[in-house]
Design an enzyme around this catalytic site. Structure first.
Site, mmCIF file in Angstrom:
data_model
loop_
_atom_site.group_PDB
_atom_site.id
_atom_site.type_symbol
_atom_site.label_atom_id
_atom_site.label_comp_id
_atom_site.label_asym_id
_atom_site.label_seq_id
_atom_site.Cartn_x
_atom_site.Cartn_y
_atom_site.Cartn_z
ATOM 1 N N HIS A 207 -3.029 -1.276 11.992
ATOM 2 C CA HIS A 207 -1.445 -0.805 11.600
ATOM 3 C C HIS A 207 -0.939 -2.190 10.907
ATOM 4 O O HIS A 207 -0.004 -2.357 11.212
ATOM 5 C CB HIS A 207 -0.713 -0.428 12.461
ATOM 6 C CG HIS A 207 -0.099 1.060 12.071
ATOM 7 N ND1 HIS A 207 -0.795 2.340 12.141
ATOM 8 C CD2 HIS A 207 0.952 1.551 11.792
ATOM 9 C CE1 HIS A 207 -0.195 3.053 11.689
ATOM 10 N NE2 HIS A 207 1.011 2.796 11.391
ATOM 11 N N GLY A 214 -1.517 4.789 6.947
ATOM 12 C CA GLY A 214 -2.436 6.113 6.975
ATOM 13 C C GLY A 214 -3.013 6.369 5.511
ATOM 14 O O GLY A 214 -4.376 6.668 5.509
ATOM 15 N N ARG A 215 -2.359 6.143 4.620
ATOM 16 C CA ARG A 215 -2.746 6.298 3.318
ATOM 17 C C ARG A 215 -4.074 5.156 2.964
ATOM 18 O O ARG A 215 -4.951 5.644 2.287
ATOM 19 C CB ARG A 215 -1.797 6.443 2.151
ATOM 20 C CG ARG A 215 -1.085 7.770 2.338
ATOM 21 C CD ARG A 215 0.290 7.553 1.311
ATOM 22 N NE ARG A 215 1.268 7.149 1.978
ATOM 23 C CZ ARG A 215 2.342 6.850 1.460
ATOM 24 N NH1 ARG A 215 2.876 7.307 0.244
ATOM 25 N NH2 ARG A 215 3.465 6.115 2.297
ATOM 26 N N ALA A 217 -5.633 3.658 5.145
ATOM 27 C CA ALA A 217 -6.779 4.053 6.018
ATOM 28 C C ALA A 217 -7.794 5.003 5.213
ATOM 29 O O ALA A 217 -9.133 5.037 5.354
ATOM 30 C CB ALA A 217 -6.303 4.370 7.350
ATOM 31 N N ARG A 218 -7.132 6.039 4.863
ATOM 32 C CA ARG A 218 -8.024 7.239 4.195
ATOM 33 C C ARG A 218 -8.427 6.873 2.930
ATOM 34 O O ARG A 218 -9.657 7.231 2.627
ATOM 35 C CB ARG A 218 -6.972 8.225 4.160
ATOM 36 C CG ARG A 218 -6.481 9.180 5.528
ATOM 37 C CD ARG A 218 -5.986 10.516 5.045
ATOM 38 N NE ARG A 218 -4.477 10.180 4.704
ATOM 39 C CZ ARG A 218 -3.579 9.897 5.462
ATOM 40 N NH1 ARG A 218 -3.616 9.938 6.782
ATOM 41 N NH2 ARG A 218 -2.124 9.578 4.884
#
Length: 371
Positions: A207, A214-215, A217-218
């Site tokens: 993080h 999150g975005r 990571a995707r």
């Protein structure tokens, strides 16, 4: 006693049960190959449309997972323009949409390029072009620092918050990200799909940014999946499937980040989610073929730019019922012009009136089986 996996002495040496994953991994690999084969069997215009549809869903759903709703037509317009495709009357995108699209295309189109801190900083800056997340000013294009306080994933009302996860302290980020990037750029003994799942988990566990983790990571996972397929075209949306399984996604992330370094359950879920995402591409393929057949069927129709644009909107999934007032608002024309456009399509048996009348009159496309 360690509460999170990054506090374990062997972090970040993940382990998993290869035998337990082998059958599912082989099945996903087979479906992946079959889908790519089918898509490459399409004509070039249909391939372009499938890629545009899949990428639009990827951008929209990755943002939806974080609670942000983007304008579909603006996303599609930005993607089409950057891919060198005809945008028609699609609206221009704002800086927020352009930045998210820029990140996604860099990840998937330039999947062979090395992943560096500088590249990640560029992605992060593209997500937050104003330097703010909602109303809050954040550090953009840099790892989070101590001024932001502990990085926690929290739910619940003020005073009754529940901490689901607390990321490594900011002082650890340089060493944590150096280790992650070295692994990502040099590890070549792990199956690329398994590597995509690990990269997603590892990054979101660190993080490293104040927001947008999150975005990103995707996007890293999508980049890894593009590497596994060795093509820049995306024919399915992993984020759309994660959005559909959002509760399971967050629950499994939380439990994985609080158990040992054996991440077999996370990998099993990721493979299953990917399998279901590839299965969802059948819907995209059906829509692309239906759209191609529609335009083939009406190749001789007399259409103006407004009519062509609206028909494409209907084929791409129109929100709600089409009425003359919506037509006038979207195409920026008078109500009388909208009615004439619609009536001309009704006369050519392209649109049909729905039941009802007066101000409630709505219209739908005439299906091929109705002709």
């Amino acid at each position: 006693m360690a509460e999170y996996i990054y506090q374990l002495p062997d972090w970040p040496h993940f382990s998993w049960e290869s035998d337990a994953l082998a059958k599912r991994l082989a099945a996903v690999r087979l479906r992946q190959g079959e889908l790519i084969g089918r898509m490459h069997g399409l004509g070039f215009p249909e391939q372009e449309e499938a890629v545009l549809t899949s990428l639009t869903e990827e951008v929209l759903k990755s943002s939806e997972i974080e609670g942000e709703k983007l304008d579909k037509e603006a996303v599609r317009s930005s993607l089409a323009r950057r891919l060198g495709m005809e945008t028609g009357a699609l609206p221009p995108a704002d800086r927020n949409v352009e930045g998210i699209v820029e990140m996604m295309l860099d990840a998937t189109q330039n999947f062979k390029a090395e992943l560096t801190a500088e590249r990640l900083f560029g992605w992060h800056a593209s997500l937050f072009p104003t330097g703010r997340s909602n109303m809050k000013k954040i550090a953009v294009g840099a790892w989070r620092d101590t001024s932001a306080g502990p990085m926690q994933v929290i739910s619940g009302d003020y005073g009754r918050e529940r901490v689901h996860y607390e990321a490594p302290a900011a002082e650890r980020l340089d060493s944590e990200m150096t280790a992650f990037l070295k692994w990502y750029n040099t590890e070549d003994t792990i199956d690329p799909i398994i590597k995509a799942a690990i990269a997603h988990l590892w990054f979101v566990t660190i993080h490293p940014f104040e927001d947008g983790n999150g975005r990103i990571a995707r996007a890293i996972a999508d980049m890894s999946l593009a590497r596994s397929e060795e093509i820049p075209q995306r024919f399915y949306s992993m984020s759309a499937q994660i959005r559909a399984e959002r509760n399971a996604y967050y629950d499994l992330l939380e439990s994985t980040q609080k158990r040992g370094l054996n991440i077999t359950p996370w990998l099993e879920w990721f493979l299953g989610c990917l399998d279901r995402a590839i299965g969802g591409a059948e819907t995209v393929l059906a829509a692309v073929l239906e759209k191609a057949e529609f335009w083939k069927r009406h190749a001789g129709a007399k259409l103006n730019d407004r009519q062509r644009d609206m028909l494409n909107r209907l084929l791409d999934g129109f929100d709600g019922k089409l009425t003359s007032s919506k037509w006038a608002a979207i195409e920026k024309c008078s109500p009388d012009t909208a009615l004439r456009d619609i009536q001309a399509l009704v006369d050519q048996n392209i649109l049909a009136r729905d039941r009802g009348g007066g101000r409630s009159t709505s219209y739908t496309l005439v299906s091929s089986w109705e002709l």
